[in-house]
Write a protein that holds these residues in place. Structure first.
Motif, PDB file in Angstrom:
ATOM      1  N   PRO A 131       2.796  17.981   3.905  1.00 22.14           N
ATOM      2  CA  PRO A 131       2.791  16.550   4.231  1.00 22.14           C
ATOM      3  C   PRO A 131       1.940  16.244   5.463  1.00 22.14           C
ATOM      4  CG  PRO A 131       4.936  17.526   4.676  1.00 22.14           C
ATOM      5  CD  PRO A 131       4.111  18.589   4.044  1.00 22.14           C
ATOM      6  N   LEU A 132       1.358  15.056   5.454  1.00 17.05           N
ATOM      7  CA  LEU A 132       0.557  14.602   6.586  1.00 17.05           C
ATOM      8  C   LEU A 132       1.475  14.071   7.681  1.00 17.05           C
ATOM      9  CD1 LEU A 132      -2.164  12.679   4.578  1.00 17.05           C
ATOM     10  CD2 LEU A 132      -2.458  14.852   5.753  1.00 17.05           C
ATOM     11  N   ASP A 133       0.911  13.879   8.853  1.00 17.61           N
ATOM     12  CA  ASP A 133       1.633  13.307   9.977  1.00 17.61           C
ATOM     13  C   ASP A 133       2.111  11.909   9.593  1.00 17.61           C
ATOM     14  OD1 ASP A 133       2.618  12.715  12.515  1.00 17.61           O
ATOM     15  OD2 ASP A 133       0.650  12.142  13.282  1.00 17.61           O
ATOM     16  N   SER A 134       3.409  11.653   9.704  1.00 17.39           N
ATOM     17  CA  SER A 134       3.963  10.379   9.247  1.00 17.39           C
ATOM     18  C   SER A 134       3.402   9.201  10.029  1.00 17.39           C
ATOM     19  CB  SER A 134       5.485  10.387   9.328  1.00 17.39           C
ATOM     20  OG  SER A 134       5.900  10.513  10.677  1.00 17.39           O
TER      21      SER A 134
ATOM     22  N   VAL B  61       0.861  -1.184   0.000  1.00 19.77           N
ATOM     23  CA  VAL B  61       0.000   0.000   0.000  1.00 19.77           C
ATOM     24  C   VAL B  61       0.893   1.227   0.000  1.00 19.77           C
ATOM     25  CG1 VAL B  61      -1.783   1.267   1.245  1.00 19.77           C
ATOM     26  CG2 VAL B  61      -1.798  -1.232   1.258  1.00 19.77           C
ATOM     27  N   ARG B  62       0.629   2.119  -0.920  1.00 23.56           N
ATOM     28  CA  ARG B  62       1.426   3.343  -1.030  1.00 23.56           C
ATOM     29  C   ARG B  62       0.493   4.550  -0.928  1.00 23.56           C
ATOM     30  NH1 ARG B  62       6.018   1.047  -2.536  1.00 23.56           N
ATOM     31  NH2 ARG B  62       6.124  -0.542  -4.123  1.00 23.56           N
ATOM     32  N   VAL B  63       0.870   5.495  -0.101  1.00 23.86           N
ATOM     33  CA  VAL B  63       0.098   6.722   0.064  1.00 23.86           C
ATOM     34  C   VAL B  63       0.794   7.813  -0.726  1.00 23.86           C
ATOM     35  CG1 VAL B  63      -0.761   8.433   1.703  1.00 23.86           C
ATOM     36  CG2 VAL B  63      -0.707   6.018   2.332  1.00 23.86           C
ATOM     37  N   GLU B  64       0.034   8.497  -1.576  1.00 19.78           N
ATOM     38  CA  GLU B  64       0.605   9.557  -2.403  1.00 19.78           C
ATOM     39  C   GLU B  64       1.013  10.737  -1.530  1.00 19.78           C
ATOM     40  OE1 GLU B  64      -2.304  10.446  -5.391  1.00 19.78           O
ATOM     41  OE2 GLU B  64      -1.873   8.608  -6.501  1.00 19.78           O
ATOM     42  N   GLU B  65       2.119  11.355  -1.890  1.00 22.78           N
ATOM     43  CA  GLU B  65       2.648  12.499  -1.143  1.00 22.78           C
ATOM     44  C   GLU B  65       1.714  13.696  -1.303  1.00 22.78           C
ATOM     45  OE1 GLU B  65       5.450  12.585   0.767  1.00 22.78           O
ATOM     46  OE2 GLU B  65       5.634  10.437   0.404  1.00 22.78           O
ATOM     47  N   ARG B  66       1.625  14.483  -0.253  1.00 20.04           N
ATOM     48  CA  ARG B  66       0.779  15.675  -0.263  1.00 20.04           C
ATOM     49  C   ARG B  66       1.608  16.887   0.159  1.00 20.04           C
ATOM     50  NH1 ARG B  66      -4.253  15.591  -0.705  1.00 20.04           N
ATOM     51  NH2 ARG B  66      -4.618  17.351   0.647  1.00 20.04           N
TER      52      ARG B  66
ATOM     53  N   GLY C 236       2.674 -11.335  -8.863  1.00 22.32           N
ATOM     54  CA  GLY C 236       2.194 -11.785  -7.574  1.00 22.32           C
ATOM     55  C   GLY C 236       2.148 -10.704  -6.510  1.00 22.32           C
ATOM     56  N   VAL C 237       2.370  -9.448  -6.875  1.00 21.95           N
ATOM     57  CA  VAL C 237       2.358  -8.340  -5.925  1.00 21.95           C
ATOM     58  C   VAL C 237       1.200  -7.407  -6.277  1.00 21.95           C
ATOM     59  CG1 VAL C 237       3.636  -6.376  -5.003  1.00 21.95           C
ATOM     60  CG2 VAL C 237       4.854  -8.457  -5.643  1.00 21.95           C
ATOM     61  N   LEU C 238       0.289  -7.227  -5.322  1.00 25.24           N
ATOM     62  CA  LEU C 238      -0.805  -6.265  -5.470  1.00 25.24           C
ATOM     63  C   LEU C 238      -0.332  -4.943  -4.901  1.00 25.24           C
ATOM     64  CD1 LEU C 238      -3.751  -5.447  -6.047  1.00 25.24           C
ATOM     65  CD2 LEU C 238      -4.300  -6.250  -3.746  1.00 25.24           C
ATOM     66  N   GLN C 239      -0.270  -3.940  -5.766  1.00 28.61           N
ATOM     67  CA  GLN C 239       0.149  -2.609  -5.332  1.00 28.61           C
ATOM     68  C   GLN C 239      -1.061  -1.692  -5.393  1.00 28.61           C
ATOM     69  OE1 GLN C 239       3.828  -1.075  -6.868  1.00 28.61           O
ATOM     70  NE2 GLN C 239       4.540  -3.128  -7.405  1.00 28.61           N
ATOM     71  N   VAL C 240      -1.283  -0.976  -4.309  1.00 29.73           N
ATOM     72  CA  VAL C 240      -2.436  -0.098  -4.202  1.00 29.73           C
ATOM     73  C   VAL C 240      -1.939   1.305  -3.864  1.00 29.73           C
ATOM     74  CG1 VAL C 240      -4.607   0.330  -2.998  1.00 29.73           C
ATOM     75  CG2 VAL C 240      -3.839  -2.019  -3.343  1.00 29.73           C
ATOM     76  N   TRP C 241      -2.317   2.274  -4.700  1.00 29.00           N
ATOM     77  CA  TRP C 241      -1.982   3.669  -4.449  1.00 29.00           C
ATOM     78  C   TRP C 241      -3.249   4.364  -3.967  1.00 29.00           C
ATOM     79  CZ3 TRP C 241       0.463   0.988  -8.270  1.00 29.00           C
ATOM     80  CH2 TRP C 241       1.856   1.073  -8.306  1.00 29.00           C
ATOM     81  N   VAL C 242      -3.123   5.080  -2.854  1.00 24.91           N
ATOM     82  CA  VAL C 242      -4.272   5.782  -2.290  1.00 24.91           C
ATOM     83  C   VAL C 242      -3.918   7.244  -2.035  1.00 24.91           C
ATOM     84  CG1 VAL C 242      -5.260   3.737  -1.206  1.00 24.91           C
ATOM     85  CG2 VAL C 242      -3.702   5.154   0.093  1.00 24.91           C
ATOM     86  N   ASP C 243      -4.945   8.068  -2.061  1.00 22.83           N
ATOM     87  CA  ASP C 243      -4.821   9.470  -1.698  1.00 22.83           C
ATOM     88  C   ASP C 243      -5.447   9.626  -0.322  1.00 22.83           C
ATOM     89  OD1 ASP C 243      -4.350  12.208  -1.855  1.00 22.83           O
ATOM     90  OD2 ASP C 243      -6.300  12.601  -2.778  1.00 22.83           O
ATOM     91  N   MET C 244      -4.697  10.154   0.608  1.00 18.31           N
ATOM     92  CA  MET C 244      -5.153  10.291   1.995  1.00 18.31           C
ATOM     93  C   MET C 244      -5.282  11.764   2.327  1.00 18.31           C
ATOM     94  SD  MET C 244      -3.217   8.715   5.275  1.00 18.31           S
ATOM     95  CE  MET C 244      -3.345   9.499   6.849  1.00 18.31           C
TER      96      MET C 244
END
Length: 173
Positions: free
Chosen positions: A96-99, A88-93, A159-167
């Motif tokens: 920046p959000l609290d790590s 799971v990868r969170v896109e940079e903002r 075999g790797v599921l990669q998910v990019w999300v915007d938080m």
């Protein structure tokens, strides 16, 4: 001076009071220095402890994910068409959000996507749509703050599921 020409009692003690006043001033400056020094030390200690705590939390999350990946790899090592790993990868903002919040939301999202582990990558289409529908605009609470996520991309490769999300911080209307 009194009438007889001798120094009075008040005049004789005056130098002692001046010396005592000087001692009190120096003692007050010393105590204020001790207070200021303890404040500086406490700020440095709390900052270094906070950094250490965040690193520890990050390492715990990485350990948990590595253990899950190891179990899956042992279980499905002969099958090449299953999801063995989830990232799971969170896109940079900007700003920046609290790590720590990002790491906690990533962990929670990873745990929710765990049901996709072991699934055939050719059958993932219906599962991915369901996961995207369930997780889109979902609200996570971390340290009394609410964050919403939006799934941007889901990709399965080798075999790797990669998910990019915007938080984003969630704002109630």
């Amino acid at each position: 001076m009194d009438v007889r020409g001798k120094p009075g009692m008040n005049e004789a003690k005056r130098p002692e009071i001046k010396g005592f006043r000087r001692f009190l001033q120096l003692a007050a400056v010393f105590i204020l220095g001790m207070v200021a020094g303890s404040i500086v030390y406490n700020v440095i200690y709390q900052t270094s402890y906070n950094v250490l705590w965040i690193q520890n939390k990050d390492l715990q999350i990485q350990l948990h994910q590595a253990e899950e990946d190891l179990r899956t790899l042992k279980k499905y090592n002969n099958r090449s068409t299953v999801i063995k790993e989830i990232k799971v990868r969170v896109e940079e903002r900007d700003p920046p959000l609290d790590s720590l919040a990002v790491k906690e939301v990533t962990k929670q999202l990873h745990d929710e996507l765990e049901v996709l582990r072991g699934r055939n990558i050719f059958d993932i289409d219906s599962d991915a749509k369901m996961a995207r529908t369930l997780l889109n605009r979902k609200i996570y609470i971390v340290r009394d703050k609410e964050y919403s996520i939006q799934v941007k991309t889901m990709l399965v490769s080798e075999g790797v599921l990669q998910v990019w999300v915007d938080m984003r911080p969630y704002i109630r209307l």
